[in-house]
Design a protein around this motif. Structure first.
Motif, mmCIF file in Angstrom:
data_model
loop_
_atom_site.group_PDB
_atom_site.id
_atom_site.type_symbol
_atom_site.label_atom_id
_atom_site.label_comp_id
_atom_site.label_asym_id
_atom_site.label_seq_id
_atom_site.Cartn_x
_atom_site.Cartn_y
_atom_site.Cartn_z
ATOM 1 N N ARG A 284 0.837 -1.200 0.000
ATOM 2 C CA ARG A 284 0.000 0.000 0.000
ATOM 3 C C ARG A 284 0.875 1.254 0.000
ATOM 4 N NH1 ARG A 284 -1.639 2.535 4.447
ATOM 5 N NH2 ARG A 284 -1.538 0.692 5.756
ATOM 6 N N ALA B 169 -6.707 -0.285 -1.314
ATOM 7 C CA ALA B 169 -5.633 -1.085 -0.713
ATOM 8 C C ALA B 169 -5.962 -1.433 0.734
ATOM 9 C CB ALA B 169 -4.307 -0.333 -0.790
ATOM 10 N N ARG B 170 -6.537 -0.470 1.471
ATOM 11 C CA ARG B 170 -6.904 -0.741 2.860
ATOM 12 C C ARG B 170 -8.003 -1.787 2.953
ATOM 13 N NH1 ARG B 170 -5.036 2.609 7.044
ATOM 14 N NH2 ARG B 170 -3.801 4.319 6.225
ATOM 15 N N GLU C 11 -5.598 4.242 -2.138
ATOM 16 C CA GLU C 11 -5.374 4.019 -0.713
ATOM 17 C C GLU C 11 -6.570 3.293 -0.082
ATOM 18 O OE1 GLU C 11 -2.664 5.165 1.077
ATOM 19 O OE2 GLU C 11 -3.402 4.865 3.123
#
Lengths: 279, 269
Positions: A209, A265-266, A262
């Protein structure tokens, strides 16, 4: 914004997981953030409307919004916004695949073998603090100006965080987890495959990430220098013709995609390695 | 299951000192005893008496400096499935559910997926956790986790169960329940058990033999055969056992043995 809000909540929330202490009602942080954004837009709007600055330098927000719409429907320099964005995302994803394929084994090697660490540590430590744009010209001399050189530069910029995160993950594998497998008769290869690798997954994902963020900024910079399509190229050519509204609209698109990357990815981290956020 | 014996033959263990030229630190010295399958041996001693080192030697995680640990006469050179370990901090794998944790030793041996599942489900039912087979590890309580850990150790069909304070982190009520459970499982499995604990009470309730280690370096201070575990298995309650005169006397004797060793240690420090 939501990410930052979530973090500060985590820092201030001392209550047991799943519960929140009852307290006096306060203005939620998200409302404060939304008001800030609105205020900035208003300042921008009135500054432009009052002609405090020439519209060439600061076109009003509505003009930027309109040009954003034109970017979506008609495009700029032979390509629509979607095509520019797709070109950029394609480069980053190709670089991501390459850097994970190289970085994860390299990280494993650094953490598990003294010789491996001896060989790879200086290379990583050389690459890590180096700004990617410093070696971009060299990569262009070596590989040419095509897609390969951009993907290579982006992949190189992503590599260190993936390698370092993988090595950290491997080093953090609880000793008992390894000993348990050994006591059930696991071979070295089985320990690596069934214990060390899965145990390092959360750390590898976090590294990936972070690498994605680095890769995205490298990408835009690389496209400013050499490309015929892509978001970086788009704002660079718009700047050359002083089409400031396209430049500003492009910056917004780049920021929004970065935030989306982001968030995705989280979400992937929570989905693939849910235990990491529980423990 | 054929009878098996784990023999500690004149074991000594030293750690090299960290600073150069420093005296090597003697952790265990002249350890001689044997555990057979069908026995429940409890090692008790204060912190620093080398209890955990002793278990690590039996597991094969470490090799002794002097002497050797023998399994049926053959020296142990490393870890092996016939000596499965249950850890204090469960050491279960959070990336798979309870069933796959139990099936893990079978997977290492290349047992087919279908047979793994059958065997794991049977073991989970043995430890009373059939309903939790599909749950992830972090969804289980401490006591449930230890039961999964025990089922996992049993899956490797060990001749000896090595238990490194598996009940140490549990609350008092769960701990009492788990003691009865552990004894039951040990009897059913036919394996030998080697348990490390701080608790004299736990040692007396579970052991067929209690071995007391004295610290600096770890030596066997006493070895006492006890019969409370047999009574517990026969249906006696822990409360009834604890109130018996023999239990109290043995408890006092062990307490005395362990505490008598402390002034010596204080002098050394």
């Amino acid at each position: 914004m939501t990410i930052v809000a979530g973090l500060s909540e985590k820092l201030s929330n001392d209550a047991a997981p799943g519960t929140t202490a009852i307290r006096r009602r306060r203005v939620p942080t998200s409302v404060i953030s939304a008001l800030t954004v609105l205020a900035l837009l208003l300042v921008w709007h009135f500054a432009a409307a009052a002609a405090l600055v020439s519209p060439v330098f600061l076109p009003p927000p509505l003009v930027v919004a309109k040009s954003l719409w034109t970017l979506v429907t008609e495009g700029f320099v032979d390509s629509t916004l979607a095509q520019h964005a797709a070109a950029s995302l394609g480069r980053v994803l190709a670089a991501l695949v390459a850097s994970v394929a190289i970085g994860v084994p390299a990280g494993l090697l650094i953490a598990t073998s003294r010789v491996g660490r001896g060989i790879l540590d200086p290379i990583v430590e050389f690459l890590r603090p180096l700004p990617p744009l410093a070696y971009l010209p060299l990569i262009i001399i070596w590989i040419g100006i095509g897609e390969a050189s951009k993907v290579t530069v982006i992949a190189l910029s992503m590599l260190p965080s993936i390698i370092i995160a993988t090595a950290a993950g491997v080093r953090a594998v609880p000793k008992d987890h390894i000993n348990a497998a050994r006591s059930f008769g696991a071979t070295r290869a089985q320990v690596l495959l069934h214990v060390i690798l899965p145990s390092s997954v959360p750390s590898i994902l976090t590294g990936t990430r972070i690498a994605l963020g680095t890769g995205w900024s490298t990408l835009v910079a690389a496209e400013l220098v050499a490309a015929t399509r892509g978001l970086g190229f788009m704002i660079q050519s718009a700047a050359q013709f002083l089409v400031t509204d396209v430049v500003i609209a492009g910056i917004f698109v780049i920021a929004i995609i970065a935030i989306l990357l982001e968030v995705v990815a989280r979400a992937l981290e929570r989905w693939i390695a849910p235990w990491a956020s529980v423990r | 299951m054929t009878r098996s014996t784990l023999t500690f033959g004149n074991i000594g263990l030293s750690y090299r000192s960290r600073d150069r030229g420093g005296e090597p630190q003697r952790v265990l010295d002249s350890i001689n005893f044997a555990v057979s399958s069908g026995e429940f041996t409890v090692i008790i001693g204060r912190s620093g008496s080398g209890k955990t080192s002793l278990l690590n030697l039996a597991a094969g995680f470490q090799l002794p400096t002097d002497g050797s640990v023998l399994l049926d006469g053959i020296p142990i050179r490393g870890p092996g499935a016939e000596r499965a370990v249950v850890f204090q901090d469960d050491a279960l794998y959070p990336w798979v559910n309870a069933r796959d944790n139990v099936a893990f030793p079978l997977k290492l041996r290349g047992v087919s997926k279908e047979n793994r599942r059958k065997r794991a489900d049977a073991l989970l039912s043995l430890v009373g956790l059939s309903h939790a087979a599909d749950r992830r590890i972090w969804e289980l309580s401490g006591g449930m986790r230890q039961r999964v850990g025990i089922a996992r150790a049993l899956a490797s069909e060990p001749r000896f169960l090595l238990l490194d304070e598996p009940l140490g982190a549990l609350d008092a009520l769960t701990r009492t329940k788990m003691q009865g459970f552990l004894l039951d499982i040990w009897k059913k499995s036919g394996a030998g058990a080697l348990l490390i604990t701080h608790s004299i009470d736990e040692a007396l309730l579970l052991a067929t033999r209690v071995i007391v280690l004295s610290p600096n370096p770890g030596r066997i201070a006493a070895s006492i055969d006890t019969g409370f575990a047999a009574e517990l298995l026969a249906g006696a309650t822990p409360e009834a056992l604890r109130s018996s005169g023999l239990f109290k006397r043995t408890h006092e004797e062990l307490t005395g043995l362990i505490h008598r060793l402390s002034p010596e240690e204080e002098l050394a420090a």
